[in-house]
Design a protein around this motif. Structure first.
Motif, PDB file in Angstrom:
ATOM      1  N   UNK A 149       2.576  -8.679  -2.137  1.00 34.63           N
ATOM      2  CA  UNK A 149       2.373  -8.372  -0.651  1.00 34.63           C
ATOM      3  C   UNK A 149       3.576  -7.662  -0.155  1.00 34.63           C
ATOM      4  N   UNK A 150       4.719  -7.330  -0.895  1.00 35.59           N
ATOM      5  CA  UNK A 150       5.675  -6.596  -0.198  1.00 35.59           C
ATOM      6  C   UNK A 150       5.545  -5.240  -0.640  1.00 35.59           C
ATOM      7  N   UNK A 151       4.640  -4.853  -1.485  1.00 31.89           N
ATOM      8  CA  UNK A 151       4.329  -3.514  -1.807  1.00 31.89           C
ATOM      9  C   UNK A 151       3.530  -2.860  -0.663  1.00 31.89           C
ATOM     10  N   UNK A 152       3.551  -1.313  -0.860  1.00 35.62           N
ATOM     11  CA  UNK A 152       2.760  -0.714   0.071  1.00 35.62           C
ATOM     12  C   UNK A 152       1.182  -1.153   0.044  1.00 35.62           C
ATOM     13  N   UNK A 153       0.558  -1.717   1.328  1.00 37.75           N
ATOM     14  CA  UNK A 153      -0.826  -2.134   0.956  1.00 37.75           C
ATOM     15  C   UNK A 153      -1.765  -1.010   0.578  1.00 37.75           C
ATOM     16  N   UNK A 164       5.674   0.694  -5.320  1.00 37.35           N
ATOM     17  CA  UNK A 164       6.362   1.237  -4.100  1.00 37.35           C
ATOM     18  C   UNK A 164       6.602   0.138  -3.278  1.00 37.35           C
ATOM     19  N   UNK A 165       7.706  -0.254  -2.825  1.00 37.06           N
ATOM     20  CA  UNK A 165       8.204  -1.524  -1.904  1.00 37.06           C
ATOM     21  C   UNK A 165       7.662  -0.793  -0.426  1.00 37.06           C
ATOM     22  N   UNK A 166       7.027  -1.963   0.275  1.00 38.21           N
ATOM     23  CA  UNK A 166       6.534  -1.429   1.628  1.00 38.21           C
ATOM     24  C   UNK A 166       7.748  -1.311   2.700  1.00 38.21           C
ATOM     25  N   UNK A 167       8.936  -2.092   2.420  1.00 32.31           N
ATOM     26  CA  UNK A 167      10.009  -2.015   2.988  1.00 32.31           C
ATOM     27  C   UNK A 167      10.587  -0.528   3.226  1.00 32.31           C
ATOM     28  N   UNK A 168      10.450  -0.021   1.974  1.00 28.36           N
ATOM     29  CA  UNK A 168      10.979   1.578   1.870  1.00 28.36           C
ATOM     30  C   UNK A 168      10.162   2.454   2.754  1.00 28.36           C
ATOM     31  N   UNK A 223      -4.346  -1.293  -6.351  1.00 26.82           N
ATOM     32  CA  UNK A 223      -3.859  -1.669  -4.950  1.00 26.82           C
ATOM     33  C   UNK A 223      -3.284  -2.994  -5.127  1.00 26.82           C
ATOM     34  N   UNK A 224      -2.115  -3.218  -5.603  1.00 26.11           N
ATOM     35  CA  UNK A 224      -1.889  -4.691  -5.960  1.00 26.11           C
ATOM     36  C   UNK A 224      -1.462  -5.547  -4.943  1.00 26.11           C
ATOM     37  N   UNK A 225      -1.017  -4.702  -3.550  1.00 32.39           N
ATOM     38  CA  UNK A 225      -0.598  -5.612  -2.377  1.00 32.39           C
ATOM     39  C   UNK A 225      -2.251  -5.968  -1.874  1.00 32.39           C
ATOM     40  N   UNK A 226      -3.101  -5.320  -2.210  1.00 36.78           N
ATOM     41  CA  UNK A 226      -4.402  -5.550  -1.387  1.00 36.78           C
ATOM     42  C   UNK A 226      -5.641  -6.372  -2.379  1.00 36.78           C
TER      43      UNK A 226
END
Length: 144
Positions: free
Chosen positions: A39-43, A109-113, A83-86
């Protein structure tokens, strides 16, 4: 990635021509990933998963895409993009962990970045302090 590299001079890619900001090696002998979403990766981004080691991919270490109700064999040396966040995903245990090994290499790719770049190279907190209107417009879609 190019915007980040231009902003942070001296920062280098993990690997030449890589599009991923982060990578990790899972090096336990019997690498198992339990049912989860990253869930912290780019969705909307794709995560690259490479299976490594010596194991019988027919009897164990299958990849399961839970939400899609799919599972399939995942031989060593293969790379899968998800899409590992989704999507909820996992892998099954090895048939005999005492005589085989399964490791993996993951790039993501971390979503926070992405948020930091979209915020003009500021954290959400910094953006809210410096430009509340822009922050409120960015945050609006999250509430709908």
């Amino acid at each position: 990635m190019q915007a980040i590299l231009k902003k942070l001079l001296g920062l280098k890619l993990n690997f030449p021509k890589s599009v991923y900001a982060a990578a990790c090696f899972n090096l336990s002998r019997n690498c198992i990933c339990f049912k989860h979403r990253d869930i912290l990766n780019v969705p909307y981004g794709w995560c690259a998963v490479t299976g490594l080691g010596r194991f019988n991919h027919i009897k164990g270490a299958q990849i399961v895409l839970w939400d899609l109700k799919l599972y399939f064999e995942f031989p060593h040396g293969c790379t899968l993009y998800i899409p590992s966040a989704s999507i909820v995903h996992l892998n099954t245990p090895l048939n005999d962990p005492s005589t085989k090994e399964r490791t993996s290499f993951i790039q993501y790719f971390p979503g926070a970045l992405i948020r930091w770049v979209d915020n003009g190279f500021m954290t959400d907190k910094e953006l809210k302090e410096k430009n509340k209107r822009k922050f409120d417009n960015l945050a609006r879609w999250k509430l709908q």
